[in-house]
Design a protein around this motif. Sequence first.
Motif, short mmCIF file in Angstrom:
data_model
loop_
_atom_site.label_atom_id
_atom_site.label_comp_id
_atom_site.label_asym_id
_atom_site.label_seq_id
_atom_site.Cartn_x
_atom_site.Cartn_y
_atom_site.Cartn_z
N SER A 32 58.30 25.70 80.25
CA SER A 32 58.43 27.30 80.41
C SER A 32 59.22 27.93 80.29
CB SER A 32 57.97 28.18 80.51
OG SER A 32 57.78 29.13 80.69
N ASN A 33 60.55 28.87 79.78
CA ASN A 33 62.13 28.74 80.67
C ASN A 33 62.02 30.44 80.60
OD1 ASN A 33 61.91 29.07 77.75
ND2 ASN A 33 64.05 27.74 78.26
N ALA A 34 60.42 31.12 80.60
CA ALA A 34 60.38 32.34 80.47
C ALA A 34 61.33 32.69 81.31
CB ALA A 34 58.71 33.17 80.47
N THR A 35 61.52 34.22 81.48
CA THR A 35 62.89 35.00 82.29
C THR A 35 61.93 36.25 82.62
OG1 THR A 35 63.85 35.76 81.26
CG2 THR A 35 64.86 34.08 81.80
N GLU A 36 61.07 36.89 81.86
CA GLU A 36 60.74 38.14 82.73
C GLU A 36 59.49 37.49 82.76
OE1 GLU A 36 61.02 41.06 80.49
OE2 GLU A 36 62.91 39.81 80.45
N VAL A 37 58.64 38.76 83.91
CA VAL A 37 57.40 38.61 85.16
C VAL A 37 56.71 38.38 83.86
CG1 VAL A 37 56.33 40.11 86.44
CG2 VAL A 37 58.47 39.40 86.84
N PRO A 38 55.20 37.28 84.19
CA PRO A 38 54.32 37.53 83.25
C PRO A 38 53.18 38.89 83.09
CG PRO A 38 54.40 35.55 84.69
CD PRO A 38 55.16 36.66 85.04
N ASP A 95 51.42 41.21 85.74
CA ASP A 95 52.04 42.61 85.45
C ASP A 95 50.72 44.14 85.40
OD1 ASP A 95 54.72 44.19 85.77
OD2 ASP A 95 53.99 44.66 83.41
N ASP A 96 50.09 42.79 85.11
CA ASP A 96 49.14 44.02 84.57
C ASP A 96 47.93 43.63 86.05
OD1 ASP A 96 48.93 43.89 82.01
OD2 ASP A 96 47.82 42.66 81.49
N ILE A 97 48.48 42.70 86.68
CA ILE A 97 47.20 42.98 88.02
C ILE A 97 47.81 43.93 88.98
CG2 ILE A 97 46.30 41.77 89.90
CD1 ILE A 97 45.89 39.27 87.71
N VAL A 98 49.55 43.73 89.19
CA VAL A 98 50.04 44.65 90.21
C VAL A 98 50.13 46.08 89.38
CG1 VAL A 98 51.88 44.63 91.36
CG2 VAL A 98 51.37 42.47 91.20
N LYS A 99 49.95 46.35 88.19
CA LYS A 99 50.41 47.67 87.63
C LYS A 99 49.20 48.96 87.93
CE LYS A 99 53.95 48.09 85.06
NZ LYS A 99 54.55 47.32 83.57
N ALA A 100 47.45 47.85 88.61
CA ALA A 100 46.53 48.59 88.26
C ALA A 100 46.14 48.52 89.55
CB ALA A 100 45.20 47.88 87.50
N MET A 109 57.09 26.01 89.49
CA MET A 109 55.07 26.06 89.51
C MET A 109 54.69 27.41 88.10
SD MET A 109 52.84 23.47 91.29
CE MET A 109 52.28 25.04 92.38
N TYR A 110 54.47 28.32 89.16
CA TYR A 110 53.84 29.38 88.76
C TYR A 110 54.17 29.95 87.58
CZ TYR A 110 54.16 30.55 94.03
OH TYR A 110 53.29 30.52 95.55
N ARG A 111 55.93 30.03 86.73
CA ARG A 111 55.97 30.23 85.82
C ARG A 111 55.22 29.04 84.76
NH1 ARG A 111 62.03 30.26 84.32
NH2 ARG A 111 61.60 28.16 84.08
N GLU A 112 54.92 28.22 85.06
CA GLU A 112 54.58 27.16 84.02
C GLU A 112 52.91 27.55 84.17
OE1 GLU A 112 55.83 25.05 81.80
OE2 GLU A 112 53.79 24.24 80.89
N TYR A 139 52.43 30.10 82.14
CA TYR A 139 52.66 30.12 80.22
C TYR A 139 51.18 29.14 80.28
CZ TYR A 139 54.80 26.76 76.35
OH TYR A 139 54.80 26.73 75.30
N LEU A 140 51.06 28.25 81.09
CA LEU A 140 49.30 27.57 80.44
C LEU A 140 48.50 28.37 79.99
CD1 LEU A 140 49.65 24.77 82.89
CD2 LEU A 140 50.39 24.75 80.20
N VAL A 141 48.47 29.56 81.13
CA VAL A 141 47.42 30.33 80.76
C VAL A 141 47.40 31.57 79.85
CG1 VAL A 141 45.77 32.41 82.33
CG2 VAL A 141 46.03 30.33 83.48
N GLU A 142 48.35 31.53 79.57
CA GLU A 142 48.95 32.60 78.85
C GLU A 142 48.91 32.46 76.88
OE1 GLU A 142 51.13 36.29 81.31
OE2 GLU A 142 52.61 35.15 80.44
#
Length: 332
Positions: free
Chosen positions: A263-269, A273-278, A204-207, A210-213
Amino acid sequence: MNKPDLSRTREIPIGVVGLGLMGCSITACLLMAGHPVVAVAPIEGDLEHAERRIREHLSKSQQEGLVDVDPGTLMKNLSITTDYSALGPCKLAIECTLENIDIKRSVYQKIEAVIAEDALLTSNTSAIPISILQEQTRHPGRFFGLHWAEPSHTTRFLEVICGEKSDVSKGEYLYDLSHAWGKEPTLVRKDIRGFITNRLMYAMYREAFYLVENGYATVEDVDRACRNNPGYWMTLLGVFRWMDLTGVPAYHTVMKDLFPTLSNATEVPKLIDDIVKAGGKGTANAHGFYTYTPEEAELWEETFREFTYEIRKLALKYPVDIVKRKLKNSAR
Ligand SMILES: NC(=O)c1ccc[n+]([C@@H]2O[C@H](COP(=O)([O-])OP(=O)(O)OC[C@H]3O[C@@H](n4cnc5c(N)ncnc54)[C@H](O)[C@@H]3O)[C@@H](O)[C@H]2O)c1
């Protein structure tokens, strides 16, 4: 293993290692169930907050009627220490440290150096496969996943997970014992990464990403839809009963056309990623998917705590065998 006598929890001392968010609520849950608990703080920092947090959970639980013993009496059954040797008499140890295999391995060495050979060792890992974790221990057969949901002293959720080398009869013992902790547990007999709920939730998180990005919806839109659709029925029904209640063939039809577009993405969105890196942690430091003032962030945490007691009351009115109970009552 023999079935535990659930009225004799006071004869089953349990160790909790790691006193962060979950270690504290797990400790409160076990104290409320009557166990003596040895809570080990692997880092000094835990000592600053652990006792206060555990006492707060117990006080609130007494106020809300989850337990009728006062916090002072329950706290007498607790020892908080940095000394692993205090775990010696424990029949079960629950590791609850950071989601990092090197840290967990070093913690297992310290626990196994002091617990008895027939004591059980478990981890609250969110997603490290139990078959991998048990390889870090001296006695893999007595090792299990014991996956709780925060706040552990109010939620009914618990997954007992067997790794490839776990002795399933010991897993069954943990499954039985956890009923004394107020759980409606699931025994996962065959190890799989993410176990049950995290596999469902991460799909569910992955989807959601996908919807937001891809500009179909905002973070607020996704949250609103989620709160008001699955959030409305999930506590009563789960996934499959929901399909039964709303007509199975419609799901069959929709799956054919919808599945290929999910979505069947396999990378961290990138968004997370931006939030965690900041340095964003969420409400813990008022920096997450939403913007918060520190006061708002604190109030969200407080509101969530309040809500958990409220939804618990509703959930308890609807146990898993609710329909069987209703039929039994109407036959009387
Ligand atoms: N937070 C949740 O909702 C949740 C839900 C299910 C499972 N889990 C899992 O439970 C475990 C603990 O999560 P948490 O949310 O309580 O984390 P937390 O960050 O609140 O606490 C982590 C604890 O790890 C210990 N720790 C930190 N550094 C250490 C070190 N170098 N050596 C030994 N111990 C160290 C400390 O006791 C610290 O308090 C993780 O494996 C996590 O994946 C968390």
